[in-house]
Design a protein around this motif. Sequence first.
Motif, PDB file in Angstrom:
ATOM      1  N   LEU A  18       0.832  -1.213   0.000  1.00  0.00           N
ATOM      2  CA  LEU A  18       0.000   0.000   0.000  1.00  0.00           C
ATOM      3  C   LEU A  18       0.864   1.260   0.000  1.00  0.00           C
ATOM      4  CD1 LEU A  18      -3.117  -0.353   2.294  1.00  0.00           C
ATOM      5  CD2 LEU A  18      -3.028   0.682   0.061  1.00  0.00           C
ATOM      6  N   HIS A  26       0.871   4.307  -2.628  1.00  0.00           N
ATOM      7  CA  HIS A  26       0.828   5.749  -2.349  1.00  0.00           C
ATOM      8  C   HIS A  26       1.728   6.486  -3.339  1.00  0.00           C
ATOM      9  CE1 HIS A  26      -0.781   5.122   1.767  1.00  0.00           C
ATOM     10  NE2 HIS A  26      -1.187   6.358   1.631  1.00  0.00           N
ATOM     11  N   SER A  55       3.263   5.307  -6.087  1.00  0.00           N
ATOM     12  CA  SER A  55       3.039   5.098  -7.518  1.00  0.00           C
ATOM     13  C   SER A  55       1.798   5.854  -7.980  1.00  0.00           C
ATOM     14  CB  SER A  55       2.941   3.610  -7.837  1.00  0.00           C
ATOM     15  OG  SER A  55       1.668   3.124  -7.545  1.00  0.00           O
ATOM     16  N   ILE A  72      -5.224  21.237   0.447  1.00  0.00           N
ATOM     17  CA  ILE A  72      -5.916  19.948   0.303  1.00  0.00           C
ATOM     18  C   ILE A  72      -4.978  18.805   0.695  1.00  0.00           C
ATOM     19  CG2 ILE A  72      -6.875  18.330  -1.379  1.00  0.00           C
ATOM     20  CD1 ILE A  72      -7.881  20.701  -2.947  1.00  0.00           C
ATOM     21  N   VAL A 115      -4.061  15.229   4.108  1.00  0.00           N
ATOM     22  CA  VAL A 115      -3.665  13.809   4.055  1.00  0.00           C
ATOM     23  C   VAL A 115      -2.548  13.607   5.067  1.00  0.00           C
ATOM     24  CG1 VAL A 115      -2.885  11.943   2.534  1.00  0.00           C
ATOM     25  CG2 VAL A 115      -4.177  13.860   1.580  1.00  0.00           C
ATOM     26  N   THR A 125      -2.516   2.940   6.909  1.00  0.00           N
ATOM     27  CA  THR A 125      -2.068   3.147   5.527  1.00  0.00           C
ATOM     28  C   THR A 125      -3.266   3.166   4.586  1.00  0.00           C
ATOM     29  OG1 THR A 125      -0.161   1.843   6.184  1.00  0.00           O
ATOM     30  CG2 THR A 125      -0.298   2.424   3.887  1.00  0.00           C
ATOM     31  N   ARG A 126      -4.242   2.275   4.836  1.00  0.00           N
ATOM     32  CA  ARG A 126      -5.457   2.280   4.005  1.00  0.00           C
ATOM     33  C   ARG A 126      -6.197   3.605   4.141  1.00  0.00           C
ATOM     34  NH1 ARG A 126      -8.187  -3.612   4.585  1.00  0.00           N
ATOM     35  NH2 ARG A 126      -6.929  -4.605   3.003  1.00  0.00           N
ATOM     36  N   ARG A 127      -6.253   4.077   5.391  1.00  0.00           N
ATOM     37  CA  ARG A 127      -6.968   5.337   5.632  1.00  0.00           C
ATOM     38  C   ARG A 127      -6.290   6.488   4.873  1.00  0.00           C
ATOM     39  NH1 ARG A 127      -6.398   5.684  10.852  1.00  0.00           N
ATOM     40  NH2 ARG A 127      -4.763   7.248  10.744  1.00  0.00           N
ATOM     41  N   THR A 128      -4.959   6.548   4.971  1.00  0.00           N
ATOM     42  CA  THR A 128      -4.272   7.670   4.316  1.00  0.00           C
ATOM     43  C   THR A 128      -4.327   7.525   2.795  1.00  0.00           C
ATOM     44  OG1 THR A 128      -2.123   6.625   4.478  1.00  0.00           O
ATOM     45  CG2 THR A 128      -2.688   8.141   6.221  1.00  0.00           C
ATOM     46  N   TYR A 129      -4.374   6.277   2.297  1.00  0.00           N
ATOM     47  CA  TYR A 129      -4.514   6.106   0.848  1.00  0.00           C
ATOM     48  C   TYR A 129      -5.865   6.670   0.390  1.00  0.00           C
ATOM     49  CZ  TYR A 129      -3.942   4.189  -3.782  1.00  0.00           C
ATOM     50  OH  TYR A 129      -3.804   4.076  -5.135  1.00  0.00           O
ATOM     51  N   GLN A 157      -7.512   8.984   1.911  1.00  0.00           N
ATOM     52  CA  GLN A 157      -7.409  10.464   2.021  1.00  0.00           C
ATOM     53  C   GLN A 157      -6.724  11.031   0.792  1.00  0.00           C
ATOM     54  OE1 GLN A 157      -5.142  11.009   5.562  1.00  0.00           O
ATOM     55  NE2 GLN A 157      -6.902  10.998   6.931  1.00  0.00           N
ATOM     56  N   MET A 158      -5.695  10.321   0.299  1.00  0.00           N
ATOM     57  CA  MET A 158      -4.949  10.845  -0.841  1.00  0.00           C
ATOM     58  C   MET A 158      -5.821  10.835  -2.105  1.00  0.00           C
ATOM     59  SD  MET A 158      -1.230   9.694  -2.073  1.00  0.00           S
ATOM     60  CE  MET A 158      -1.765   8.326  -3.053  1.00  0.00           C
ATOM     61  N   ILE A 159      -6.594   9.770  -2.279  1.00  0.00           N
ATOM     62  CA  ILE A 159      -7.478   9.708  -3.452  1.00  0.00           C
ATOM     63  C   ILE A 159      -8.500  10.851  -3.357  1.00  0.00           C
ATOM     64  CG2 ILE A 159      -9.217   8.307  -4.641  1.00  0.00           C
ATOM     65  CD1 ILE A 159      -6.440   7.184  -4.995  1.00  0.00           C
ATOM     66  N   ALA A 201      -8.065  13.694  -1.871  1.00  0.00           N
ATOM     67  CA  ALA A 201      -7.368  14.956  -2.148  1.00  0.00           C
ATOM     68  C   ALA A 201      -7.181  15.128  -3.657  1.00  0.00           C
ATOM     69  CB  ALA A 201      -6.014  14.965  -1.439  1.00  0.00           C
ATOM     70  N   LEU A 202      -6.747  14.070  -4.331  1.00  0.00           N
ATOM     71  CA  LEU A 202      -6.539  14.159  -5.783  1.00  0.00           C
ATOM     72  C   LEU A 202      -7.861  14.422  -6.507  1.00  0.00           C
ATOM     73  CD1 LEU A 202      -3.992  11.215  -6.255  1.00  0.00           C
ATOM     74  CD2 LEU A 202      -3.513  13.641  -6.512  1.00  0.00           C
ATOM     75  N   ARG A 248     -10.142  16.232  -5.653  1.00  0.00           N
ATOM     76  CA  ARG A 248     -10.588  17.631  -5.528  1.00  0.00           C
ATOM     77  C   ARG A 248      -9.833  18.579  -6.459  1.00  0.00           C
ATOM     78  NH1 ARG A 248     -10.740  19.077   0.606  1.00  0.00           N
ATOM     79  NH2 ARG A 248     -11.376  21.088  -0.212  1.00  0.00           N
ATOM     80  N   LEU A 249      -8.803  18.067  -7.150  1.00  0.00           N
ATOM     81  CA  LEU A 249      -8.024  18.943  -8.042  1.00  0.00           C
ATOM     82  C   LEU A 249      -8.896  19.634  -9.097  1.00  0.00           C
ATOM     83  CD1 LEU A 249      -4.770  16.818  -8.549  1.00  0.00           C
ATOM     84  CD2 LEU A 249      -4.997  18.939  -7.262  1.00  0.00           C
ATOM     85  N   LEU A 309     -12.776   9.756  -8.593  1.00  0.00           N
ATOM     86  CA  LEU A 309     -11.852  10.218  -9.644  1.00  0.00           C
ATOM     87  C   LEU A 309     -12.507  10.291 -11.023  1.00  0.00           C
ATOM     88  CD1 LEU A 309      -8.743   8.092  -8.554  1.00  0.00           C
ATOM     89  CD2 LEU A 309      -9.059  10.532  -8.210  1.00  0.00           C
ATOM     90  N   ALA A 358      -1.087   4.645 -12.394  1.00  0.00           N
ATOM     91  CA  ALA A 358      -0.864   4.042 -11.070  1.00  0.00           C
ATOM     92  C   ALA A 358      -1.301   2.579 -11.165  1.00  0.00           C
ATOM     93  CB  ALA A 358      -1.668   4.781 -10.015  1.00  0.00           C
ATOM     94  N   LEU A 397      -4.256   1.063  -9.338  1.00  0.00           N
ATOM     95  CA  LEU A 397      -5.625   1.517  -9.622  1.00  0.00           C
ATOM     96  C   LEU A 397      -6.107   1.104 -11.009  1.00  0.00           C
ATOM     97  CD1 LEU A 397      -5.403   5.148  -8.172  1.00  0.00           C
ATOM     98  CD2 LEU A 397      -6.507   3.192  -7.127  1.00  0.00           C
TER      99      LEU A 397
END
Lengths: 442, 399
Positions: A228, A232, A234, A321, A325, B225-229, B231-233, B235-236, B238-239, B281, B312, B315
């Motif tokens: 995981l 992140h 990649s 934003i 994270v 780690t799953r939670r932050t992943y 969060q990152m999706i 965040a992306l 919202r671009l 996304l 990625a 995904l």
Amino acid sequence: MSPSLRSRLLIAGMYGIAAAALLAVLAVKTTFPFQWEWLFFGVAFGAFQSLAVEVNDRLRASPTVMIVMTAAVIFGRDSAAIGAATIVIFGAITPIDLKERRWFQPLVNAGQFVLSAALAGAVISVALPTGAFETSDIGRVALGSAIGALLYGAANLSLVTLAVRTVFRKSNLKPWARMRSLVPSQALMGSLGGLLGATYLMVGPVTLPLIFTVFLVGHLSMRAVSQLREAHESTLGGFIKALEAKDLYTRGHTERVAYFSQITAEEMGFRGDALDRVRIAALIHDIGKLAVPRTLIRKKGPLSEEEYQHMQEHAHLVEDILNEVEFLAPMVEIASGHHSRFDGGGYGGTGHRSGEPPVLESRILAVADAFDAMTSTRSYRLALTQEYAIAELRRSAGSQFDPDCVEAFVRALAATGERYGSPSLDNDDEARRGAEQEAHIA
Amino acid sequence: MPKRMGRFFSVLLWVAAVAVGTGLLVNSGRTIVGISAWVGTMALANLIRVPSPSGGRISLIGGAGLVGVVLLDSVLMLAGVFLLGLALARLVSALWQSQPSTDSDLLGTVAGLGVLILVEVADEWITGSFDGEPQWGTLGLVLFAGFAWFIADAFVRILGAVPVGKTSIRYVWLTALEDWPVMVALFASAGLFALAEPVIGWWALPVAGVPYAISHVSFTLLAGTRRTYGQMIRALSRLPEVAGLSPDGHAAGTALLASTMARSMGMHPDDVTRLEYAALLHDIGRITVEDPSEEPEHSDLARWGAEIIRQAPYLSVVADHVDKHDDPYRRPGEEDDPSIGLEPRIIKVASTFDRANRIHGMDAVEALEVLHRRTAYDFDPAVVAQLRSVLRRSGRLSA
């Protein structure tokens, strides 16, 4: 015969002969453990070795040291060294080695494993009782196993470093700096291995499936974490790469900046998570541009004050934003700070404190970013030479750039032997003036 | 149930647990110190919760209960320390965290006690089957206890979630199945302690505790780690909104609607997560738009978005969903297109509904009407029907 093949043969031969000689001596002087546990622990060692997880900075984690210590305790005082030294051979060859028909790696692995495990086995045999195992022996065995495990790790690391230095001519390896970070986990695993061996001797084989189940589950979860974490990076890198691909002039910029930042940080002693932070910060250093209209990004020539403000506003919004994270927040600060100058001036992002230099990671990133900007062709000028770019970095060292970071970068780049930028010195004055403006904006 | 009644009921249950637990232990023949140690262990195990792969938190009480089954003398003593341990844990959490107990907590307590009594009853039979090898009998008991606890836990989750109406029994069951690694680690460690303690005494604590602690850390890291992943999706996603290329909150609104529909349809939890990412996304292709004043073809946006996401490798399935999310599910004169999976159909329905609602200011009835009118080719009628049912259950649409 090529120098590379010669050095491979030298290392493989040296390790192979040393391991074979040691096994021969142990076979004569000690007793081989002819029992089913030998096969069980050999297979377990091989399985966990192939499941090893890359934690960070190319360090691989697995509970194999625990297996070595457990087995050594169970084999008993007379068979600990030879038993431990032989079960590890199961882990020398991996499915990838077989698939790709590699000979060097398995041979070196076998040699280093045998030598390290024999050392650990010899240490634990001193702590083991001569007669029946008693509860009073447990503490001594746990301590002996911790020491044995540390020596196993140290020997392994030294032998790997020697092989890599000889074959790949890499001089910047610092094994003892890495060993420091491994000491607690190595000692804990070793000690646990000793305790498990003691439990086995006193309670019976029924304990083994239970403890290995717990370990397997924990280890698989750790592997999922590692995958995981890779995802992140990649995902971020992939998104940026895809967008850069649409723009001829920034294609590959982020990846190169990440690479330059990484080699500079390594040169300056960054390791593990700290090194990862620099690399990921470099990956996201331009992410704010994703929310800026493409027409603005591709504009030929310098931006007007108004356009520049517009761009910064968007970049700030993206920073806000990404700051939400948890994983990225520290990297966002580093990425944001790379716009600031070493003397405290320049554009202020969240990582900027007016009048003060940005954090060291941001200073590394600033050097890497400026070097790539100068050695790449842009819409309004050709790429400059590597020598010109380095001279420019040195000229601005102390004002725009941190002199230590500049020199570390120059050393790291020289060590790789790679070359960037235009191969000729024919750039005209106009391109030079453009580069100066570009460096000013960056 | 009114709040005050609920609180009264909770207090009553707590008093009952203390009274029954104390009553069961009065004539146990154990010292106060011994009983206190057991009650404290049960309470601590109930308070420590490990983040599970499905996103919930699982307490360690099952493992502590198993140790009790093996090491305590009788079923009454086990029930006594179990009840008093839970009462103590509830008191501590009420004082420190002010968390009121819920119906599902009560159900979990009753089910947990029931499983432990069942395991205690099965103990004699299972260990008796391994005549002369009591340790292997204990191993059999560990397997039985882990399995029974797992089934009871899934049952409690189903009873707690399904009547609320937001999810299907299949989804809850599949979510419970995702948590098997935690159960295995917990019961194997507990079994190890129960086997080792009578022989090596307190050395059993590190022998069983350290491997469990390593697993606990792994599960915690995995959940984080799953939670932050996620969060990152987010965040992306919202671009395009930050760049003014998509309405604020559209990505999150679409994802919420799509994942709620998927859960109520009983999709696999992993598929729900991928669908949620794809819904977040689905508009990412807009960031490649050269001129914000121009509106490109929607199908082009989907392709560009998929192109970005496909970079990625993790995904790739999400990219496929985004790629197809704007395609019609059937074309004139043709059959239903099997290459358009359920996920892209859900995203299309959810996204259009959210846009109608968010940009055009339509209420739920009007937005649904837009979808209904285009069910011949654009929107799968079964998915639209599912949306209607989700909206009804959430109160956004009257019955």
